[in-house]
Design an enzyme around this catalytic site. Structure first.
Site, short mmCIF file in Angstrom:
data_model
loop_
_atom_site.label_atom_id
_atom_site.label_comp_id
_atom_site.label_asym_id
_atom_site.label_seq_id
_atom_site.Cartn_x
_atom_site.Cartn_y
_atom_site.Cartn_z
N CYS A 93 22.50 -52.76 -72.18
CA CYS A 93 21.40 -53.73 -72.24
C CYS A 93 20.14 -53.08 -72.81
O CYS A 93 19.34 -53.73 -73.48
CB CYS A 93 21.13 -54.32 -70.86
N HIS A 96 18.14 -52.97 -65.20
CA HIS A 96 18.52 -53.86 -66.30
C HIS A 96 17.38 -53.94 -67.30
O HIS A 96 16.20 -53.82 -66.92
CB HIS A 96 18.84 -55.24 -65.73
N ASP A 153 18.24 -61.66 -73.24
CA ASP A 153 18.84 -60.98 -72.10
C ASP A 153 20.35 -60.87 -72.34
O ASP A 153 21.12 -61.73 -71.94
CB ASP A 153 18.55 -61.77 -70.81
N ASN A 155 27.05 -57.22 -73.85
CA ASN A 155 26.84 -55.95 -73.16
C ASN A 155 28.17 -55.25 -72.99
O ASN A 155 29.11 -55.81 -72.46
CB ASN A 155 26.20 -56.22 -71.79
#
Length: 1116
Positions: free
Chosen positions: A207, A454, A471, A202
């Site tokens: 993200c 997020h 993630d 990131n």
């Protein structure tokens, strides 16, 4: 996402990064709790699989009177751990409320502790709880990051605005929902080893992009097409979208660790600021697809994007009473489905194809048949092999004039049957032989609120039963429940702590939910989920990336084996000659630019000397090595020669025993002596009375400093005794008069003192490693002709020298020219040098603007005339220093301009269909009447006596008619349009029965829940008492000169506060405008509903755009 420094206050967009606050190393100070906390514990009596969770409520009383920088809640317990909420009431160096979850007992926990929690923080809206501001995230807490949260949680302006309902009776209510989960040691977690897949790094707030890229990568047919896009070995990834994407996909496929996306974002033309902004995922998907589609044209993979993602639907309008049907075929790459009011995906499709009946005032104008009752709807001609569904989780609430997130429960199946109920979604032209049965491939999730949050994705790459969560850098295995049911949204009920007490179950809204789904058609599954191997990748790409990988592996290996080796850096006279006066001016050498040896620690130093002999051609017997030492004044000088016992040690032990500065490498100076014939000589004997001095020569005429050599001198000797040697080193006559200075230090300021030539070196406190700078002595008459006549003045200049890159303000991405200036240059010095460069006679016509180091853009406000003292003040931005300034050339001097106000006014001609924009510049104390008089000298009027008015127009509505006596100083034309127009004759002669009303154009956006969208130019219109709509329509048609056929399609409505009330031709329009109970006249208007034929991006009502609304641009 971690950023240690807070965002700047003048950053236009809200920073949505989750951060540990910058003071996380400070010990927590005990503070009085401002309100009583209330904890709903659920940790007890839980099934073993359910993680402990809790809601903590904190009422912060006397909030506006809190006089502390940071403020802690009382401690509460979840999962056996102690927590507390930390707030910065005045913001953590930002104009937002800053809020974090903190481990309350971090200072007393044992070494190596960690705990993992998912949590949300909220400020409760006490008037309407559904408008509470809530953000959620997850974090592994440890000693380095014992608190985590949001530096820019919500604007302080919203907190203190009592009408918004957050601060009531000076009490702020904060909620923290905390779920403690099993700790995974993410510092050592290996995604590739655990799952076979790697994540993406990131860059700050990317993200949203990472989740989309992972989804696209795991569509193998798409990946294969990207690999087959033609690129060459001469392409650079940061300048080529195809190569950057190929490189990224290759690394994701073959790397063992997470992959950076920086080359890809650079290929988009994004700067650092773009990477710290959350964009809209759907828009990024569309823009990226368009770019790739364009780049694939004329190649072997042309049409891949359409083949994968393109479907078609048919818009139709079918008359009920006559035989007339209008159809229009349209393509789509994704579908936007309603979430609000729909329980699942099928309900959304039902709504998508829902038939709308056009009747009454809403009849359809059919060609040759006039106005007719009709049915209007959409049916699908075909669906694509890969179906991308965008769930409308964000909607505009026109009652609140803001965007809201829809967190309602919304279900979606593993298998989606779009042939259900005998193909109810399909058009008559659809190919019924194609089976539209789809399998779920990806679930993209947004966790958080409307102001940010997020993004991550659940994907099953091979459509097996195993799901994976992507993630950012971390990839984990997940079950189907986590991927589907837990992403439906809605409310979750916490288990009761004491079920026997018959308490009301506690529910909380789930702020993590799906916002995009990707389905793959069963019949195309084998083609889409195909095999992609190295033969699909261009040879030059494989070679390039394998080389990168080998270099990375070599660095990794060196790092892993670093404990077995000693790094030795050897500086020689040649290094000093090459660097001093070019790369460096102070001290003697940059150790990063000298020869480096990597020697195993156990190797004897004498063996290392043999290595040096081979490298430099200096036999061992002619070598003498000196150790460097860092002095108290932060200079770094050769300190003493190595002793015989030291040279008998291994290099590893020598580094450890000799390294008082705790530097990881051994730094040495190699002394080699040469005779007059340039032959090597053995090193001379050195006693305590011998001092090794280094000499630099300064030439004031050329403004040059260079290294000329070194000498051993006797401590009791005097500089006068070595003048002849120094003149020889400089190439001066033997009897040349010279001045000597000792270079003592250079940080924070230069210290360079004259040396008295007739006192001893010891009396001058000179020692081994000291530096003497010397120059030819100047006559008094010569001193005035040189900018820097002596060594101290030159070194001061060099220390403060600054290369500044100047850019035109209107071309802020590219340098125009560079100037070498001093950080101590005054404001006048700087603008004079810029004026000289631009060949401008008057420097006061230069206006400068400073650079924002965070956004990489000009600051919004220019530097005022003599508003700063020195160049250094212009370049500083918080804790960073820039080397960029922007300039403008003004037509009048800046001091004069600062006393004036410049307004941009758009003049609308009364009889011609044209608009001219004029800059009106007047003294700040001028009035609107002065603006109008000035404008009259610039525009063509219908007659010399015409009156002009000045209006404020904002998003196609007229908000204000300015009084001619209003001062212009406070008028803002940055966000609002100032429009000037002649006042029509009929408006100047209104009778008592006439009324002046607002008339605006509008349409209803079907993709945005039929929100009213205004467009075009608003205008005033006179209506007469008793006048019916048909008469008003005729006058408006004449005024706007709209053709009959087009005007017949227009509908007229009375709108108040955004709600339309459609009018009949026989309605008396005047009666609708009798109401007085409206907020502003602009909110009550006659609306002209028709299609907007101008190409434009839909405007949001609020100027303060939310981060996810920022438009995505790929520049290359």
């Amino acid at each position: 996402m971690t950023m240690m420094a807070p965002p700047p206050l003048d950053q236009q967009e809200e920073d949505e990064m989750l951060v540990p606050h910058p003071e996380f190393n400070d010990e927590a100070q005990p503070m009085e709790v401002a309100g009583q906390g209330e904890t709903v514990s659920t940790a007890e009596n839980q099934p073993p699989d359910d993680p402990p969770s809790s809601r903590f409520t904190w009422a912060v009383d006397n909030f506006s009177r809190l006089n502390v920088k940071k403020h802690y809640s009382e401690v509460f317990t979840v999962g056996g751990y102690k927590w507390r909420v930390l707030i910065f009431p005045k913001g953590n160096n930002v104009d937002h409320l800053s809020m974090y979850l903190d481990v309350a007992d971090s200072a007393t926990l044992p070494y190596g502790w960690s705990r993992y929690a998912q949590f949300s923080l909220a400020v409760v809206n006490q008037i309407s709880p559904k408008y509470s501001v809530r953000k959620d995230t997850q974090h592994q807490f440890n000693a380095r990051e014992s608190d985590w949260g949001f530096t820019s949680f919500m604007p302080l302006g919203d907190v203190y605005d009592h009408s918004k309902g957050y601060l009531v009776n000076d009490t702020l209510i904060i909620e923290a929902d905390v779920v403690v989960r099993r700790v995974i040691d993410y510092w050592s977690y290996d995604s590739k080893k655990e799952t076979g897949y790697v994540g993406l790094k990131n860059q700050g707030a990317t993200c949203y992009m990472n989740s989309l890229l992972q989804t696209l990568y795991h569509i193998p047919y798409f990946r294969k097409a990207v690999y087959h896009m033609p690129t060459t070995e001469n392409d650079v990834p940061s300048n080529s979208i195809p190569l950057a994407l190929q490189s990224l996909f290759y690394k994701v496929q073959y790397n063992d660790t997470s992959v950076s996306t920086k080359d890809l974002t650079k290929s988009f033309g994004w700067d650092t600021y773009d990477s710290f902004m959350q964009h809209d995922v759907q828009e990024l998907n569309r823009v990226l697809s368009e770019k790739l589609e364009d780049k694939m044209k004329g190649t072997a993979v042309e049409g891949t994007i359409q083949q994968l993602f393109e479907g078609h639907h048919m818009n139709y309008i079918e008359c009920i009473n006559v035989d007339y049907k209008s159809t229009r075929k349209e393509s789509f790459y994704d579908l936007q489905l309603d979430v609000k009011g729909c329980r699942d995906i099928y309900a959304s499709f039902d709504k998508y194809v829902e038939v709308e009946k056009l009747e009454g005032d809403n009849k359809y104008h059919a060609e040759n048949y006039g106005l007719q009752e009709a049915r209007k709807g959409v049916l699908f001609i075909d669906f694509p092999p890969v179906l991308q569904l965008q769930l409308k989780r964000f909607e505009y609430d026109f009652m609140r004039d803001t965007m809201v997130k829809i967190n309602d429960r919304y279900e979606f199946p593993l298998q989606l049957d779009l042939d259900r109920e005998d193909g109810k979604y399909l058009s008559p032209d659809a190919d019924r032989s194609v089976r539209n049965l789809y399998t779920l491939h990806s679930v993209l999730v947004h966790s958080g609120g409307v102001h940010g949050g997020h993004y991550y994705a659940f994907i099953r790459p091979t459509l097996s039963d195993q799901w994976y969560k992507f993630d950012d850098e971390r990839v984990t295995k997940e079950d189907v429940k986590r991927a589907l049911e837990e992403q439906y949204g809605g409310e979750e009920e916490l288990p009761q702590t004491n079920p026997g007490l018959n308490n009301t179950p506690f529910k909380f809204t789930k702020y993590s939910n799906a916002y995009m789904l990707v389905y793959v058609r069963e019949s195309d599954k084998d083609k889409i989920i195909c095999n992609v191997d190295e033969k699909d990748i261009a040879e030059h790409l494989r070679v390039r990336l394998k080389k990168e990988q080998e270099e990375k592996e070599l660095k990794r290996k060196e790092k892993a084996e670093a404990h077995l080796y000693t790094i030795i850096k050897v500086a020689r006279d040649q290094d000093l000659s090459n660097q001093i006066g070019k790369d460096i001016y102070f001290d003697l050498v940059d150790h990063d630019k000298v020869r480096t040896f990597r020697i195993q620690k156990q190797v004897p130093f004498i063996s290392f000397k043999e290595e040096v002999a081979k490298e430099f051609g200096i036999p061992v017997q002619f070598q003498r090595f000196w150790l460097w030492a860092k002095r108290q004044n932060h200079t770094y000088r050769p300190n003493r020669p190595l002793t015989q016992p030291e040279e008998s040690q291994s290099v590893g032990i020598l580094r450890e025993t000799s390294n008082k500065a705790h530097i990881a490498e051994l730094r040495l100076f190699l002394e080699a002596e040469y005779g007059p014939d340039h032959r090597l000589l053995p090193p001379p004997d050195k006693t305590k009375d011998d001092i090794l001095l280094f000499f630099k020569l300064y030439d004031p005429e050329r403004e040059e400093l260079r290294y000329v050599g070194r000498l051993f001198v006797k401590a009791l000797g005097k500089p006068i005794e070595i003048i002849t040697k120094l003149n020889a080193m400089a190439g001066f006559p033997p009897d040349e008069e010279i001045d000597l200075y000792e270079e003592i230090k250079f940080e924070p300021n230069v210290m360079c003192e004259p040396i008295e030539k007739r006192i001893t070196f010891r009396s001058s406190q000179l020692e081994d490693g000291d530096i003497i700078c010397f120059q030819r002595s100047l006559a008094t008459s010569e001193e005035d002709i040189h900018r820097f006549p002596d060594v101290p003045s030159f070194l001061d200049y060099v220390h403060n020298r600054q290369i500044v890159h100047f850019r035109r303000l209107d071309r802020s991405k590219e340098d125009d020219f560079c100037l070498e200036l001093s950080k101590l240059s005054t404001y006048d010095d700087v603008v004079e040098r810029v004026a000289q460069q631009l060949d401008l006679d008057d420097p006061s016509k230069i206006r400068l603007t400073a650079h924002n180091c965070y956004s990489q853009q000009p600051k919004p406000q220019a530097i005022r005339f003599r508003g700063v003292d020195h160049l250094s003040d212009m370049l500083i931005h918080y804790n960073q220093t820039s080397d960029i300034l922007y300039y403008e050339i003004l037509d009048i001097p800046l001091p004069e301009l600062q006393g004036l106000k410049t307004l941009k006014v758009a003049f609308h001609h009364s009889t011609k269909d044209e608009v001219s924009v004029h800059s009106i510049r007047l003294p700040k104390q001028s009035t609107v009447g002065d603006v109008i008089n000035e404008l009259k000298t610039k525009v063509e009027l219908s007659n010399p006596n015409a009156d002009i008015r000045l209006l404020e127009v904002f998003y196609h509505k007229i908000y204000k008619i300015f009084s001619i006596n209003e001062k212009i100083e406070n008028i803002n034309d940055q966000y609002w349009t100032l429009r000037a127009e002649e006042i029509p004759e009929e408006e100047r002669n209104l009778s008592p029965g006439d009324r002046l009303i607002h008339v605006y154009h509008f349409n209803k956006d079907s993709s945005q829940n039929h929100i009213i969208q205004n467009f075009g130019e608003p205008f005033f219109f006179v209506i007469h008492e008793g006048e019916i709509l048909s008469e008003v329509k005729e006058r408006i048609k004449k005024k706007l000169q709209v053709p009959d056929e087009e005007f017949a399609k227009w509908k007229f409505a009375f709108l108040s506060l955004g709600r339309p009330e459609y009018l009949q031709d026989t309605d008396v329009v005047y009666h609708r405008f009798q109401r007085r109970d409206v907020y502003g006249a602009w909110e009550q208007y006659l609306g002209l509903e028709h299609s907007d034929n101008t190409s434009k991006r839909i405007h949001q009502v609020s100027q303060n755009r939310h981060s996810f609304e920022r438009s995505v641009k790929i520049y290359n």
